[in-house]
Design an enzyme around this catalytic site. Structure first.
Site, PDB file in Angstrom:
ATOM      1  N   MET A  27       1.486   8.797  -0.325  1.00 57.67           N
ATOM      2  CA  MET A  27       1.520  10.014  -0.276  1.00 57.67           C
ATOM      3  C   MET A  27       1.000  11.142   0.086  1.00 57.67           C
ATOM      4  O   MET A  27       0.537  12.420   0.267  1.00 57.67           O
ATOM      5  CB  MET A  27       0.290   9.962  -1.792  1.00 57.67           C
ATOM      6  CG  MET A  27       0.982   9.215  -2.815  1.00 57.67           C
ATOM      7  SD  MET A  27       0.304   9.821  -4.417  1.00 57.67           S
ATOM      8  CE  MET A  27      -0.852   9.905  -4.485  1.00 57.67           C
ATOM      9  N   GLY A  33      -6.334   4.749   8.083  1.00 63.99           N
ATOM     10  CA  GLY A  33      -5.779   3.664   7.636  1.00 63.99           C
ATOM     11  C   GLY A  33      -4.525   3.623   7.130  1.00 63.99           C
ATOM     12  O   GLY A  33      -4.276   2.148   7.571  1.00 63.99           O
ATOM     13  N   HIS A  34      -3.391   4.195   6.984  1.00 66.87           N
ATOM     14  CA  HIS A  34      -2.233   4.461   6.980  1.00 66.87           C
ATOM     15  C   HIS A  34      -1.379   3.741   8.739  1.00 66.87           C
ATOM     16  O   HIS A  34      -0.527   3.517   8.306  1.00 66.87           O
ATOM     17  CB  HIS A  34      -1.410   5.948   6.411  1.00 66.87           C
ATOM     18  CG  HIS A  34      -1.441   6.102   5.343  1.00 66.87           C
ATOM     19  ND1 HIS A  34      -2.779   7.742   5.453  1.00 66.87           N
ATOM     20  CD2 HIS A  34      -1.419   5.864   4.028  1.00 66.87           C
ATOM     21  CE1 HIS A  34      -2.945   7.917   3.563  1.00 66.87           C
ATOM     22  NE2 HIS A  34      -1.977   6.806   3.275  1.00 66.87           N
ATOM     23  N   GLN A 151      -4.595  -1.941  -7.266  1.00 66.40           N
ATOM     24  CA  GLN A 151      -2.989  -1.509  -6.806  1.00 66.40           C
ATOM     25  C   GLN A 151      -2.315  -2.705  -5.679  1.00 66.40           C
ATOM     26  O   GLN A 151      -0.709  -3.000  -6.700  1.00 66.40           O
ATOM     27  CB  GLN A 151      -3.211  -0.214  -6.032  1.00 66.40           C
ATOM     28  CG  GLN A 151      -1.588  -0.169  -5.656  1.00 66.40           C
ATOM     29  CD  GLN A 151      -1.685   1.323  -5.269  1.00 66.40           C
ATOM     30  OE1 GLN A 151      -1.261   1.962  -6.258  1.00 66.40           O
ATOM     31  NE2 GLN A 151      -1.301   1.364  -3.712  1.00 66.40           N
TER      32      GLN A 151
HETATM   33  O1  PAF Z   1      -1.909   3.962  -2.731  1.00 68.11           O
HETATM   34  C1  PAF Z   1      -1.285   5.525  -2.995  1.00 68.11           C
HETATM   35  O2  PAF Z   1      -0.612   5.431  -1.691  1.00 68.11           O
HETATM   36  C2  PAF Z   1       0.737   5.524  -3.818  1.00 68.11           C
HETATM   37  O3  PAF Z   1      -0.692   4.581  -5.170  1.00 68.11           O
HETATM   38  C3  PAF Z   1       1.651   4.540  -4.070  1.00 68.11           C
HETATM   39  C4  PAF Z   1       1.648   3.401  -3.567  1.00 68.11           C
HETATM   40  C5  PAF Z   1       2.214   5.496  -2.810  1.00 68.11           C
HETATM   41  C6  PAF Z   1       2.877   5.279  -4.739  1.00 68.11           C
HETATM   42  O4  PAF Z   1       2.446   5.839  -5.362  1.00 68.11           O
END
Ligand code: PAF
Length: 270
Positions: A27, A33-34, A151
């Site tokens: 998002m 982390g990304h 998730q």
């Molecule tokens: O983890 C996230 O940033 C969000 O939940 C995702 C997987 C991009 C879905 O919008």
């Protein structure tokens, strides 16, 4: 690096990619982390595609959709510096051309507990956009952080239950030196709240250290470090019931620090 903002641009960029494509769905408001997800994707796939989309479906009416950080230029620079091949950054009309989708993914019972109990409809929104982004980007591999452990578990389950042709790879949580798990929401914290937020990782460490004394001891130790959590739960690694005596488990926590809701989790050996 190609930046696509429409489905058409994504299609033509995607058609040019050869070999295994690994995706990192985000998002935006990218942090280390990304970057760990992008690095893992680069190690395992020939091409790396990152999506940036703040998905309105996964925000409740009183949640932070409007104030969620949007830092596209900075995010693109981070992607370029980390060897990303394609970024897909659609707007709401590209993702949901017919308005809010009438048909959504039902996460099943695993979507009703923990985050799902606190945030009704959250995982319907997450899984629906993840499924759409998988269809649009057609990845061989998809990389998700263990930070959002439920998730990750639900995406794995959706892929298994619906036979999606993608391999899900979990990537360990990146932490600040003092233990705070990296999150785009950490930027909401005042200096005093950031200090208070350390109680989450402290609770996880205390809980994990009590693993040999059994499940009740784990929960008691964690609760002593974080007396007023939104939830504090010990589960099996797949989020089912924890092992009755010995074995691997997962300790998951959510807590409100000021107006910011934070989550974290850690493995525990019982
Ligand atoms: O983890 C996230 O940033 C969000 O939940 C995702 C997987 C991009 C879905 O919008």
């Amino acid at each position: 690096m190609i930046v696509a903002t429409t489905r058409g641009e994504l299609d033509s960029a995607r058609d040019k990619l050869e070999g295994a494509v690994g995706v990192v769905l985000t998002m935006g408001a990218l942090h280390d982390g990304h970057i760990a997800l992008i690095r893992a994707a680069r190690e395992r796939s020939a091409q790396v595609l990152v999506t940036i989309f703040v998905n309105p479906l996964q925000f409740g009416p009183n949640e932070d959709f409007d104030r969620y950080p949007r830092t596209l230029d900075r995010d693109l620079a981070i992607c370029a510096a980390n060897g990303v091949d394609v970024v897909f950054a659609p707007d709401r009309a590209q993702m949901y051309p017919d308005g809010e989708p009438a048909v959504r993914v039902d996460p099943g019972p695993l979507g009703e507990i923990l985050e799902g109990a606190s945030r009704p409809g959250f995982f319907h929104g997450v899984l629906t956009v993840v499924l759409k982004l998988f269809h649009l980007t057609r990845p061989r591999l998809a990389f998700f952080g263990e930070k959002d452990y439920q998730q990750l578990a639900l995406v794995r389950r959706m892929v298994r239950d619906t036979d999606l042709p993608v391999e899900i790879v979990g990537v360990p949580t990146v932490r600040e030196p003092d233990g705070l798990a990296l999150s785009s929401r950490n930027r909401y914290l005042s200096p005093a709240e950031r200090q208070a937020a350390l109680a989450l990782s402290r609770a996880l460490r205390a809980g994990a250290a009590a693993g040999r004394d059994g499940a009740s001891a784990v929960l008691a130790a964690a609760r002593a470090a974080l007396p007023d959590p939104d939830y504090l739960a010990l589960t099996a690694p797949d989020l089912g019931p924890p092992p009755p005596r010995h074995g691997s488990a997962r300790l998951l926590v959510a807590a409100r620090i000021g107006t910011t809701r934070l989550i974290d989790n850690a493995p525990v050996e019982l």
